[in-house]
Design a protein around this motif. Structure first.
Motif, PDB file in Angstrom:
ATOM      1  N   LYS A  41       1.109  -1.161   0.053  1.00 58.30           N
ATOM      2  CA  LYS A  41      -0.049   0.172   0.029  1.00 58.30           C
ATOM      3  C   LYS A  41       0.966   1.206   0.102  1.00 58.30           C
ATOM      4  O   LYS A  41       1.782   1.251   0.838  1.00 58.30           O
ATOM      5  N   LYS A  43       1.375   5.370   0.599  1.00 58.58           N
ATOM      6  CA  LYS A  43       0.529   6.502   1.091  1.00 58.58           C
ATOM      7  C   LYS A  43       1.650   7.723   0.778  1.00 58.58           C
ATOM      8  O   LYS A  43       2.893   7.860   0.749  1.00 58.58           O
ATOM      9  N   PRO A  47      -1.496  13.859  -0.388  1.00 56.91           N
ATOM     10  CA  PRO A  47      -2.516  13.294  -1.194  1.00 56.91           C
ATOM     11  C   PRO A  47      -3.212  14.120  -2.315  1.00 56.91           C
ATOM     12  O   PRO A  47      -3.747  13.571  -3.406  1.00 56.91           O
ATOM     13  N   ASN A  55      -2.449   2.301  -6.001  1.00 63.71           N
ATOM     14  CA  ASN A  55      -2.190   2.684  -4.721  1.00 63.71           C
ATOM     15  C   ASN A  55      -1.853   1.470  -3.718  1.00 63.71           C
ATOM     16  O   ASN A  55      -1.544   1.482  -2.645  1.00 63.71           O
TER      17      ASN A  55
END
Length: 240
Positions: A41, A43, A47, A55
């Motif tokens: 994932k 991050k 964003p 993602n």
């Protein structure tokens, strides 16, 4: 445990060339160096500024996955071109046969006692180099000065000299033609005036002839005079 224990990540930092009002992208390659399925994932601390596709996902044993990170078009220049944005890639061993649909937020929750690998990437935005400054010539003159000098030289070319010589000639020819036309106009006005005067005198002669006819005779001299006046009027009428 770090993500590097499960995935090999290249590059180790994200570089985006800075261009105002233009998007830029870079790619991250995730390679699974284990014999297990690994879920990941991605991050970021900003964003709204970046678009990450995909993602999250599953990397099969011995295979790789490419992640594309796109930075939105910047509207303003960064102060000192410093960027504090960072990315975090989390990874965890996934069950065999797991797919992207099986990935949940709970899979990366450390509170459940799971070992979650993490790898941080910083963002680096190199400024575009300034345009090269034109080098000066050996004589020390700038290209602009050379261009001006070249313009002056072209202005003194044979064609330019020929044009400078032709223009005064045309002007003098126009002045001469104007002088001739003015003279002809004056002569014509004078001829018209003389013609009008002769017409008046002819009218007086005709009246005199009329009176003398009533008196019983016409003088031969008077007839000749009238003929001469008629010839002179015709000559003046034909004259330009």
């Amino acid at each position: 445990m770090s993500t590097g224990d499960l995935l090999n990540i290249q590059p180790t930092e994200l570089k985006f060339p800075f261009e105002l009002r233009k998007q830029s992208s870079c790619s991250i390659q995730l390679s699974n160096k284990t014999d297990q399925h690994v879920a990941f994932k991605v991050k970021t601390t900003n964003p709204k500024k970046y678009c990450v596709r995909p993602n999250n996902g599953i990397v099969s044993p011995g295979s790789s996955c490419n992640v594309t990170v796109t930075m939105q078009a910047p509207k303003d220049a960064l102060a000192d071109m410093q960027c504090k944005d960072k990315f975090l890639i989390q990874s965890v061993v996934a069950p065999n046969g797991a797919t992207v649909k099986d990935i949940t937020a709970e899979m990366f929750n450390k509170e459940d006692g799971k070992i979650v690998g993490e790898f941080k990437l910083r963002v680096f935005i190199p400024a575009n180099p300034p345009p090269p400054v034109p080098e000066e010539s050996e004589e020390g003159s700038s290209p602009r000065a050379s261009a001006v000098e070249g313009g002056n030289q072209s202005a003194s070319s044979p064609d330019a000299v020929a044009r400078s010589l032709v223009e005064p000639t045309e002007k003098s020819s126009s002045a001469g033609a104007w002088s001739v036309m003015s003279k002809l106009t004056e002569e014509k006005a004078s001829a018209i005036q003389q013609n009008e005067k002769l017409r008046q005198e002819l009218e007086l002669v005709r009246r005199e002839i009329g009176k003398r006819r009533g008196g019983g005779g016409i003088s031969v001299v008077l007839v000749v005079l009238v003929g001469l006046l008629g010839l002179l009027v015709g000559y003046l009428m034909k004259k330009p």
